[in-house]
Design a protein around this motif. Structure first.
Motif, PDB file in Angstrom:
ATOM      1  N   PRO A 184       0.830  -1.208   0.000  1.00 14.69           N
ATOM      2  CA  PRO A 184       0.000   0.000   0.000  1.00 14.69           C
ATOM      3  C   PRO A 184       0.866   1.259   0.000  1.00 14.69           C
ATOM      4  O   PRO A 184       2.008   1.233   0.457  1.00 14.69           O
ATOM      5  CB  PRO A 184      -0.798  -0.125   1.294  1.00 14.69           C
ATOM      6  CG  PRO A 184       0.011  -1.008   2.171  1.00 14.69           C
ATOM      7  CD  PRO A 184       0.742  -1.952   1.258  1.00 14.69           C
ATOM      8  N   PRO A 185       0.347   2.358  -0.532  1.00 12.81           N
ATOM      9  CA  PRO A 185       1.104   3.622  -0.551  1.00 12.81           C
ATOM     10  C   PRO A 185       1.540   4.021   0.853  1.00 12.81           C
ATOM     11  O   PRO A 185       0.840   3.804   1.841  1.00 12.81           O
ATOM     12  CB  PRO A 185       0.105   4.623  -1.130  1.00 12.81           C
ATOM     13  CG  PRO A 185      -0.852   3.801  -1.926  1.00 12.81           C
ATOM     14  CD  PRO A 185      -0.972   2.497  -1.195  1.00 12.81           C
TER      15      PRO A 185
ATOM     16  N   LEU B 115       6.420   4.021  -0.339  1.00 13.17           N
ATOM     17  CA  LEU B 115       5.922   3.675  -1.666  1.00 13.17           C
ATOM     18  C   LEU B 115       4.986   4.775  -2.158  1.00 13.17           C
ATOM     19  O   LEU B 115       3.949   5.051  -1.551  1.00 13.17           O
ATOM     20  CB  LEU B 115       5.197   2.323  -1.629  1.00 13.17           C
ATOM     21  CG  LEU B 115       4.688   1.810  -2.986  1.00 13.17           C
ATOM     22  CD1 LEU B 115       5.875   1.531  -3.916  1.00 13.17           C
ATOM     23  CD2 LEU B 115       3.849   0.552  -2.815  1.00 13.17           C
ATOM     24  N   GLU B 116       5.379   5.417  -3.228  1.00 15.31           N
ATOM     25  CA  GLU B 116       4.566   6.445  -3.870  1.00 15.31           C
ATOM     26  C   GLU B 116       4.284   6.019  -5.304  1.00 15.31           C
ATOM     27  O   GLU B 116       4.804   5.013  -5.786  1.00 15.31           O
ATOM     28  CB  GLU B 116       5.298   7.797  -3.852  1.00 15.31           C
ATOM     29  CG  GLU B 116       5.777   8.251  -2.489  1.00 15.31           C
ATOM     30  CD  GLU B 116       4.626   8.635  -1.562  1.00 15.31           C
ATOM     31  OE1 GLU B 116       3.465   8.729  -2.042  1.00 15.31           O
ATOM     32  OE2 GLU B 116       4.884   8.833  -0.356  1.00 15.31           O
ATOM     33  N   GLU B 117       3.477   6.835  -5.993  1.00 16.38           N
ATOM     34  CA  GLU B 117       3.126   6.491  -7.373  1.00 16.38           C
ATOM     35  C   GLU B 117       4.361   6.391  -8.250  1.00 16.38           C
ATOM     36  O   GLU B 117       4.467   5.520  -9.116  1.00 16.38           O
ATOM     37  CB  GLU B 117       2.163   7.535  -7.943  1.00 16.38           C
ATOM     38  CG  GLU B 117       1.670   7.190  -9.345  1.00 16.38           C
ATOM     39  CD  GLU B 117       0.647   8.174  -9.872  1.00 16.38           C
ATOM     40  OE1 GLU B 117       0.324   8.067 -11.060  1.00 16.38           O
ATOM     41  OE2 GLU B 117       0.195   9.048  -9.101  1.00 16.38           O
TER      42      GLU B 117
ATOM     43  N   ILE C 166       6.244   3.013  -8.339  1.00 16.39           N
ATOM     44  CA  ILE C 166       5.651   1.842  -8.969  1.00 16.39           C
ATOM     45  C   ILE C 166       6.383   1.545 -10.272  1.00 16.39           C
ATOM     46  O   ILE C 166       6.647   2.453 -11.076  1.00 16.39           O
ATOM     47  CB  ILE C 166       4.149   2.065  -9.261  1.00 16.39           C
ATOM     48  CG1 ILE C 166       3.396   2.438  -7.975  1.00 16.39           C
ATOM     49  CG2 ILE C 166       3.546   0.822  -9.919  1.00 16.39           C
ATOM     50  CD1 ILE C 166       3.455   1.395  -6.905  1.00 16.39           C
TER      51      ILE C 166
ATOM     52  N   ARG D 130       3.952  -3.028  -7.444  1.00 17.16           N
ATOM     53  CA  ARG D 130       2.710  -2.294  -7.728  1.00 17.16           C
ATOM     54  C   ARG D 130       2.039  -1.863  -6.427  1.00 17.16           C
ATOM     55  O   ARG D 130       2.377  -2.322  -5.335  1.00 17.16           O
ATOM     56  CB  ARG D 130       1.759  -3.155  -8.551  1.00 17.16           C
ATOM     57  CG  ARG D 130       1.206  -4.369  -7.816  1.00 17.16           C
ATOM     58  CD  ARG D 130       0.346  -5.232  -8.725  1.00 17.16           C
ATOM     59  NE  ARG D 130      -0.315  -6.307  -7.991  1.00 17.16           N
ATOM     60  CZ  ARG D 130       0.239  -7.459  -7.686  1.00 17.16           C
ATOM     61  NH1 ARG D 130       1.479  -7.698  -8.093  1.00 17.16           N
ATOM     62  NH2 ARG D 130      -0.443  -8.376  -7.023  1.00 17.16           N
ATOM     63  N   ASP D 131       1.056  -0.972  -6.579  1.00 18.32           N
ATOM     64  CA  ASP D 131       0.235  -0.478  -5.473  1.00 18.32           C
ATOM     65  C   ASP D 131      -0.827  -1.533  -5.179  1.00 18.32           C
ATOM     66  O   ASP D 131      -1.653  -1.848  -6.030  1.00 18.32           O
ATOM     67  CB  ASP D 131      -0.389   0.856  -5.872  1.00 18.32           C
ATOM     68  CG  ASP D 131      -1.255   1.447  -4.772  1.00 18.32           C
ATOM     69  OD1 ASP D 131      -1.531   0.748  -3.768  1.00 18.32           O
ATOM     70  OD2 ASP D 131      -1.676   2.584  -4.946  1.00 18.32           O
TER      71      ASP D 131
ATOM     72  N   THR E  70      -3.380  -1.325  -3.337  1.00 13.51           N
ATOM     73  CA  THR E  70      -4.768  -0.802  -3.223  1.00 13.51           C
ATOM     74  C   THR E  70      -5.446  -0.790  -4.575  1.00 13.51           C
ATOM     75  O   THR E  70      -6.680  -0.806  -4.652  1.00 13.51           O
ATOM     76  CB  THR E  70      -4.758   0.601  -2.624  1.00 13.51           C
ATOM     77  OG1 THR E  70      -4.020   1.494  -3.482  1.00 13.51           O
ATOM     78  CG2 THR E  70      -4.140   0.598  -1.240  1.00 13.51           C
ATOM     79  N   THR E  71      -4.692  -0.753  -5.635  1.00 12.24           N
ATOM     80  CA  THR E  71      -5.327  -0.774  -6.947  1.00 12.24           C
ATOM     81  C   THR E  71      -5.977  -2.117  -7.204  1.00 12.24           C
ATOM     82  O   THR E  71      -6.980  -2.192  -7.921  1.00 12.24           O
ATOM     83  CB  THR E  71      -4.294  -0.484  -8.059  1.00 12.24           C
ATOM     84  OG1 THR E  71      -3.264  -1.483  -8.005  1.00 12.24           O
ATOM     85  CG2 THR E  71      -3.673   0.909  -7.863  1.00 12.24           C
TER      86      THR E  71
END
Length: 314
Positions: free
Chosen positions: A235-236, A275-277, A280, A303-304, A306-307
């Motif tokens: 998660p971010p 972890l930020e966008e 990724i 990857r994130d 939460t997506t």
């Protein structure tokens, strides 16, 4: 009929005549050979004869057909064995001391009792020099998997009867790359493989002694099986740690790329603090062996997580 006088000279003559006649009973009064002895040590030839009520008339021991001691009313010892042998008059047993290699051979005992026929036994003795100074030699060279070949030679002083090879404490089994000389003295490896890396032992022995030599063999190989361990999704805002490993001798060096671009990370770990966008993407670990000059890489897509939840079930 032969009358035996108590006179020593007449008795020795009678003994020889009886031996020549070949009349005997009690074959096998000595243990089945060969017996084993060490140089400078001692060995005892025991018999299965029980002590008699009346002393034996004669006990005769011979080595390779030559008398070494005859015992009647007196003991007559061959000069080469003087001060080296002791005879048990009760059983006919013989102790031989200060052994030398030349004592190896066949020994025969003939016992003439006060009543009855003579008893005879035959056995053999092998004398060995103690095994010392066992070593393993190998040519001095930098070995690279798949390119180079080598050999290991096991030598020792003393009487070497057997050589047994092991690797890392387990029996060394020949295969398409590993072979042994006819006398087991030398191991040939053509060509070397990563599985040949390790410690080799050669156990040199004879029936009275044993010695083991060890030698490490370095085979430079790899990097193989490059792997990135760590989460593929998070998660971010979470801290993510990726670890890169590889099978390699010597230990591999590492460098990381992110989305095809070089990073400043040159260790086995890559840490994403938050972890930020923009974090990724594809993380590539390249392992390099500075001896074999080979490189291998692997990629992990981070990857994130939460997506995956936003997407829901398919």
């Amino acid at each position: 009929m032969l009358l035996i006088s108590r006179d020593g000279e007449m008795l020795q003559t009678a003994v020889l005549l009886l031996v020549l006649s070949g009349t005997c009973v009690g074959e096998g009064i000595l243990p089945q050979g060969p017996l084993s002895g060490a140089v400078a040590g001692a060995v005892k030839f025991t018999t299965t004869v029980r002590p008699p009520e009346r002393p034996f008339l004669s006990i005769n021991w011979s080595f390779k057909g030559v008398n070494i001691i005859t015992s009647t009313s007196v003991n007559v010892t061959e000069p080469g064995h003087a001060n080296r042998i002791s005879l048990d008059r009760a059983t006919g047993a013989l102790e031989l001391r200060n052994l030398v290699l030349e004592d190896s051979g066949e020994y025969t005992v003939t016992i003439i009792p006060d009543a009855g026929l003579q008893k005879q036994g035959r056995t053999s003795l092998n004398v060995y020099a103690l095994v010392t100074g066992a070593t393993i030699r190998t040519p001095a060279a930098v070995l690279i998997e798949g390119r180079d070949s080598t050999n290991l030679t096991c030598d020792a002083s003393g009487s070497v009867s057997t050589r047994v090879w092991m690797k890392d404490g387990h029996p060394l089994n020949p295969n398409e790359r590993v072979s042994l000389s006819m006398d087991n003295r030398t191991v040939f490896i053509r060509p070397v493989h990563s599985s040949n890396h390790g410690t080799y032992q050669c156990r040199v022995s004879n029936p009275v002694s044993t010695m083991t030599a060890s030698h490490p063999l370095t085979v430079n190989y790899g990097p193989h099986n490059v792997t990135i361990s760590g989460p593929a999704a998070a998660p971010p805002g979470h801290r993510v740690m990726l670890r890169c490993t590889a099978d390699s001798v010597p230990t591999a060096t590492f460098r990381w790329m992110f989305n095809g671009n070089q990073t400043h990370i040159n260790t086995s770990q890559y840490i994403v603090e938050r972890l930020e966008e923009e974090s990724i993407g594809n993380y590539t670990c390249t392992a390099r062996n500075n001896i074999t000059l080979l490189e291998n890489s692997t990629v992990l897509y981070l990857r994130d997580s939460t997506t995956d939840l936003d997407r829901g079930p398919d």
